[in-house]
Write a protein that holds these residues in place. Structure first.
Motif, PDB file in Angstrom:
ATOM      1  N   PHE A 145       0.873  -1.168   0.000  1.00  0.00           N
ATOM      2  CA  PHE A 145       0.000   0.000   0.000  1.00  0.00           C
ATOM      3  C   PHE A 145       0.912   1.220   0.000  1.00  0.00           C
ATOM      4  N   SER A 146       0.953   1.939  -1.135  1.00  0.00           N
ATOM      5  CA  SER A 146       2.025   2.901  -1.367  1.00  0.00           C
ATOM      6  C   SER A 146       1.636   4.344  -1.055  1.00  0.00           C
ATOM      7  N   GLY A 147       0.380   4.594  -0.651  1.00  0.00           N
ATOM      8  CA  GLY A 147      -0.014   5.978  -0.431  1.00  0.00           C
ATOM      9  C   GLY A 147       0.251   6.796  -1.682  1.00  0.00           C
ATOM     10  N   ASP A 148       0.911   7.945  -1.509  1.00  0.00           N
ATOM     11  CA  ASP A 148       1.252   8.781  -2.661  1.00  0.00           C
ATOM     12  C   ASP A 148       2.747   8.739  -2.971  1.00  0.00           C
ATOM     13  N   THR A 149       3.439   7.681  -2.521  1.00  0.00           N
ATOM     14  CA  THR A 149       4.859   7.556  -2.819  1.00  0.00           C
ATOM     15  C   THR A 149       5.094   7.012  -4.225  1.00  0.00           C
ATOM     16  N   VAL A 185       0.866  -3.203  -6.179  1.00  0.00           N
ATOM     17  CA  VAL A 185       0.962  -1.897  -5.534  1.00  0.00           C
ATOM     18  C   VAL A 185      -0.402  -1.225  -5.569  1.00  0.00           C
ATOM     19  N   HIS A 186      -1.006  -1.071  -4.385  1.00  0.00           N
ATOM     20  CA  HIS A 186      -2.281  -0.367  -4.257  1.00  0.00           C
ATOM     21  C   HIS A 186      -1.986   1.068  -3.831  1.00  0.00           C
ATOM     22  N   THR A 187      -2.349   2.018  -4.680  1.00  0.00           N
ATOM     23  CA  THR A 187      -1.921   3.400  -4.554  1.00  0.00           C
ATOM     24  C   THR A 187      -2.972   4.272  -3.872  1.00  0.00           C
ATOM     25  N   GLY A 188      -2.564   5.494  -3.557  1.00  0.00           N
ATOM     26  CA  GLY A 188      -3.483   6.431  -2.927  1.00  0.00           C
ATOM     27  C   GLY A 188      -4.489   7.039  -3.884  1.00  0.00           C
TER      28      GLY A 188
END
Length: 210
Positions: A145-149, A185-188
């Protein structure tokens, strides 16, 4: 074998920083089973998030970073569920812009483990988009879970206050691209991707940033 699954809710609202505002859609991720769940990035709409929780015990509301569009529903969700809000302390300056009268309940640190439904979520401190930005890695699920990275197509934005392009590139190179290429990769914001799909583009991101 992990009994956890990943649920997804899409919420929409306004991101504000540096005097600007932008309409955005945010991915809210829920990791757990039928009994308990971790909420990643309680964005915009507490009602929609609580509907997705569906009566389960919320272990924690984890903030990948403290831009308002990722934390503006966190306090309400925490209040409704009794769950603690967890944030890396380096992002407190951003948190206080949205919630000046309510501190997070606990601190996230690099290497920390958040456990839900017999599944370990490992905290990776990945500054750059924000000083206290973190990703959550669940090796048993093969998911980050990558947020906004990290997004599908490149790194998160670094053109605003408290962000830094060389730092986000270092975080992605050293902390994320070292994960197995099949890692989802699950993104923001936006669609999901894989580490393997993004890894070949590192050099062009660096060239684009200079």
């Amino acid at each position: 074998m992990s009994g956890a699954r990943v649920d997804h809710t899409l919420t929409s609202g306004v991101f504000t920083l540096d005097g600007g505002s932008w309409e955005v859609e945010n991915n809210v991720w829920l990791i757990g089973d039928d009994d308990e769940v971790v909420v990643v990035d309680a964005a915009h709409d507490a009602g929609a998030i609580l509907a997705a929780v569906d009566g389960r015990r919320v272990v924690a509301v984890v903030c990948t970073h403290a831009h308002n569009d990722h934390v503006n529903a966190a306090v309400e969700v925490a209040g409704a569920t009794g769950a603690p809000v967890l944030l890396h302390p380096d992002d407190r300056v951003l948190w206080d812009m949205t919630h000046p009268d309510r501190a997070p309940d606990g601190a996230l640190s690099d290497g920390q483990s958040v456990k839900v439904a017999e599944t370990e979520l490992t905290v990776l401190h990945t500054p750059g988009h924000a000083p206290g930005a973190v990703c959550l890695y669940a090796p048993e699920l093969g998911v980050l879970f990558s947020g906004d990275t990290l997004f599908q197509g490149g790194p998160g934005a670094t053109g605003r206050s408290y962000s830094d392009f060389p730092t986000i590139i270092e975080s992605i190179r050293d902390r994320l691209l070292t994960l197995p290429p099949e890692t989802e990769v699950h993104t923001g914001h936006g669609g999901s991707t894989t580490i393997g799909a993004e890894a070949p583009h590192l050099e062009e991101w660096i060239d684009r940033g200079h």
